[in-house]
Design a protein around this motif. Structure first.
Motif, PDB file in Angstrom:
ATOM      1  N   ARG A  32       0.860  -1.181   0.000  1.00 44.59           N
ATOM      2  CA  ARG A  32       0.000   0.000   0.000  1.00 44.59           C
ATOM      3  C   ARG A  32       0.894   1.227   0.000  1.00 44.59           C
ATOM      4  N   GLY A  33       0.411   2.282  -0.628  1.00 43.40           N
ATOM      5  CA  GLY A  33       1.206   3.495  -0.674  1.00 43.40           C
ATOM      6  C   GLY A  33       1.271   4.225   0.658  1.00 43.40           C
ATOM      7  N   ASP A  34       0.263   4.035   1.508  1.00 39.17           N
ATOM      8  CA  ASP A  34       0.171   4.827   2.726  1.00 39.17           C
ATOM      9  C   ASP A  34       0.268   4.009   4.011  1.00 39.17           C
ATOM     10  N   GLY A  35       0.719   2.776   3.934  1.00 34.80           N
ATOM     11  CA  GLY A  35       0.787   1.969   5.151  1.00 34.80           C
ATOM     12  C   GLY A  35       1.674   0.756   4.967  1.00 34.80           C
TER      13      GLY A  35
END
Length: 86
Positions: A32-35
Motif C-alpha cells: 500500500r502506498g500509505d501503510g
C-alpha cells in the motif's frame, strides 16, 4: 514474503549441511502506498504453518489476513490476525 530465513550452509565437522532444512513464505504481500504491507495467507487447512506465518507478520507490524475456504474453522487466531472465510 519470506517468513523464515533462507537456509544457510553450516559446517558439521567433516560434512556440511543446510540449516534450517526448509523455509516458508507467505502467499501474498499486498503493498500500500500509505501503510505497511498486508501479510496474506490463502489456505483451506488448519494444519501447517499458516497461523505461525501470519502471527509473525502481525508481530512485525503488518496487518495479517488469512483467507480460508471450505472446512471447519478450528484454529485460534492470534491478536492482529483477521480471517475471511469464503
Amino acid at each position: 514474503m519470506r517468513y523464515i530465513d533462507a537456509p544457510r550452509e553450516q559446517s558439521g565437522g567433516c560434512f556440511r549441511y543446510w540449516s534450517p532444512s526448509w523455509s516458508a513464505f507467505l502467499d501474498l504481500g499486498l503493498m500500500r502506498g500509505d501503510g505497511p504491507v498486508i501479510a496474506v495467507e490463502i489456505d483451506r487447512e488448519d494444519i501447517g504453518t499458516a497461523v505461525d506465518k501470519l502471527r509473525d507478520g502481525a508481530l512485525r507490524g503488518r496487518p495479517a489476513l488469512w483467507i480460508r475456504w471450505r472446512g471447519a474453522l478450528r484454529a485460534e487466531l492470534p491478536a492482529g490476525v483477521a480471517r475471511l472465510h469464503v
